[in-house]
Design an enzyme around this catalytic site. Structure first.
Site, mmCIF file in Angstrom:
data_model
loop_
_atom_site.group_PDB
_atom_site.id
_atom_site.type_symbol
_atom_site.label_atom_id
_atom_site.label_comp_id
_atom_site.label_asym_id
_atom_site.label_seq_id
_atom_site.Cartn_x
_atom_site.Cartn_y
_atom_site.Cartn_z
ATOM 1 N N ARG A 108 38.846 201.788 -4.299
ATOM 2 C CA ARG A 108 39.267 200.563 -3.752
ATOM 3 C C ARG A 108 38.469 199.443 -3.276
ATOM 4 O O ARG A 108 38.748 198.171 -3.660
ATOM 5 C CB ARG A 108 40.247 201.133 -2.439
ATOM 6 C CG ARG A 108 41.677 201.903 -2.653
ATOM 7 C CD ARG A 108 42.220 202.334 -1.541
ATOM 8 N NE ARG A 108 41.373 203.229 -0.805
ATOM 9 C CZ ARG A 108 41.702 203.879 0.161
ATOM 10 N NH1 ARG A 108 42.816 203.207 0.946
ATOM 11 N NH2 ARG A 108 40.983 204.609 0.776
ATOM 12 N N ASN A 150 46.267 203.429 -2.128
ATOM 13 C CA ASN A 150 46.282 204.589 -2.790
ATOM 14 C C ASN A 150 47.521 205.237 -2.595
ATOM 15 O O ASN A 150 48.237 205.082 -1.639
ATOM 16 C CB ASN A 150 45.289 205.708 -1.535
ATOM 17 C CG ASN A 150 43.887 205.869 -2.087
ATOM 18 O OD1 ASN A 150 43.505 205.483 -2.953
ATOM 19 N ND2 ASN A 150 42.898 206.412 -1.160
#
Ligand SMILES: [Zn+2]
Ligand SMILES: [Zn+2]
EC number: 3.6.1.7
Length: 220
Positions: free
Chosen positions: A18, A36
């Site tokens: 990320r 996520n």
């Protein structure tokens, strides 16, 4: 202006994926978010110039962090929603069809090793030193998505220093879930077999006792 929904599957949690997406989205002047999806991979929405999005997709495939393994990328065009920035959105708890794989523990990286032996570093000789590129994953994950609250580190509240690193997108510990230091993280103590705590540096004492022929047990 174009907008795309991108779904990534593979080892994309707990490996700095990320923060990596965040960085390349900024580099290519894109807006949107990365998120996520529990056991279903990572979802990305990007908006921006078509050529920037193409460059972003190329980086997504070619520059992923060393521990990530991208197995599948699905891209589809969607209507523009008008995001004003790019951000990391809070995880959702699964429900998708795919599988994300829990990453293995990774031995200490060169950067952490250097800090570990640097007397000026906050984590000097601190054995639980970690960053996004190294440290425990599998052994601390209780459930996905891989966020601190779903790991055994949830019992340790980050101190201000660790939190500032965790929240800084340009820091090596940005969203490194197990980040901690001697102030806020786990410690270790040495006891005799009848439960008396021994003073002094537990690691040094342990080494001395082993030299003397004692047997040491380690318990987490
Ligand atoms: Zn490291
Ligand atoms: Zn700390």
């Amino acid at each position: 202006m174009k907008a795309y929904h991108i779904h990534v599957e593979g080892i994309v949690q707990g490996v700095g994926f990320r923060p990596f997406v965040y960085r390349i989205a900024h580099e290519h002047d894109l807006r949107g978010y990365v998120k996520n999806l529990g056991d279903a991979g990572v979802e990305i929405v990007v908006e921006g110039k078509e050529k920037n999005i193409r460059a972003f997709l190329r980086d997504l495939r070619e520059k992923a962090p060393p521990l990530a393994r991208v197995e599948k990328i699905n891209v589809k065009e969607i209507p523009i929603q008008g995001f004003d920035r790019f951000y990391i959105e809070k995880s959702s708890t699964g429900g998708g069809s795919g599988d994300s794989i829990i990453p293995p523990d990774v031995s200490i990286c060169e950067d952490c090793l250097r800090e570990l032996f640097d007397p000026r570093d906050k984590r000097y000789m601190y054995p639980f030193i970690v960053c996004t590129n190294c440290g425990p994953r599998f052994t601390i994950i209780a459930e996905l998505p891989y966020d601190r609250v779903n790991t055994t580190m949830r019992e340790f509240d980050m101190c201000d220093y660790c939190e500032s690193e965790y929240k800084d997108p340009l820091n090596r510990r940005y969203h490194a879930e197990p980040v901690c230091c001697p102030v806020c993280g786990p410690g270790y103590r040495l006891y005799t077999n009848d439960g008396m705590e021994l003073t002094g540096d537990p690691l040094k004492r342990t080494a001395e006792l082993i030299d003397k022929g004692y047997i040491i047990a380690i318990k987490g």
